[in-house]
Scaffold this active site. Sequence first.
Site, PDB file in Angstrom:
ATOM      1  N   CYS A  78       1.732  -1.744   5.173  1.00 46.24           N
ATOM      2  CA  CYS A  78       2.547  -2.951   4.957  1.00 46.24           C
ATOM      3  C   CYS A  78       2.845  -3.147   3.475  1.00 46.24           C
ATOM      4  O   CYS A  78       1.951  -3.512   2.692  1.00 46.24           O
ATOM      5  CB  CYS A  78       1.806  -4.165   5.531  1.00 46.24           C
ATOM      6  N   CYS A  81       2.321  -6.696   2.127  1.00 40.26           N
ATOM      7  CA  CYS A  81       0.885  -6.976   1.977  1.00 40.26           C
ATOM      8  C   CYS A  81       0.393  -6.538   0.597  1.00 40.26           C
ATOM      9  O   CYS A  81      -0.481  -7.177  -0.001  1.00 40.26           O
ATOM     10  CB  CYS A  81       0.083  -6.252   3.053  1.00 40.26           C
TER      11      CYS A  81
END
Length: 300
Positions: A78, A81
């Site tokens: 991700c 993230c």
Amino acid sequence: MSDPRITPSIFTRGAVDLSALRTPAPSPAPAPAQSGPSDDGVGSTAAVIDVSEATFQAEVLERSLSTPVVVDFWAEWCEPCKQLSPVLERLAVEGAGAWVLAKVDVDANPRLAQMFRVQGIPMVYAVVGGQPVDAFSGVVPEAQLRQWIQAVLKAGGATVAETADPRLDEADESLLNGDLDTAEQAYRKILAETPSDAAAEAGLAQVGLARRVAGADPQAVLTAAAAATDDVDAQLLAADVEVLGGMAEQAYQRLVGLVRRTAGEDREKVRQHLVGLFTIAGPDDSAVALARRALASALF
């Protein structure tokens, strides 16, 4: 300041059922801790921990009975993230134990992600007193994240001191140096990121005040206003000079009186100008409170 939560809480709708986590099914021993996506060297510390389904009850639910826990759902793949997690980790370490960041790898703990109804990551939950209290998803500005964390700490019963905002420091410095264009841009940027920020609103109002009085001779302005008591522009400029000279109460009285003597567009112009001067002082100023009552009486 407005409610700093990023999104309305979803928990009042009963979206998360943690009953199964309180008595978890037998699970294998937890995997070795992972540091998660971070580019600043922050790993698992007292402030930042990796949790799994097997450790969630003790590390999150039980811990949150005494210390607020922020749960960060992330994954190695991700990219967003990798933007948010390092900031969360740094703020957790900066918090020095006031709250704990619990990191959950959604790939390694799909059941946790399912129980929290995580549909996209990064997804961040706040857990206080054994219950989720708020959440947001996606990457948010650090200043807004700090405000959200302060709200979480307050929900946990902590007395939270307002933290300095470096954005405001830079904007204020530009204002003090007379760089009004840079100051205005900085205050407007803050308001775009954090709507209704009282300090930024006050700073922007001060920029306007500084522009209006630029090049004016204070004594000449006051003399002209005294000679033309019904000249709206002369009175507005005189009020600006008085505020800048530390005579805000006198300025408020001047404009409240002018509101009583005017009508239509002139009256609205004076009212708006006075409200702008209130913004500079802030809502907690006692003189502003008195002047607001006098203004209401003059209007109605």
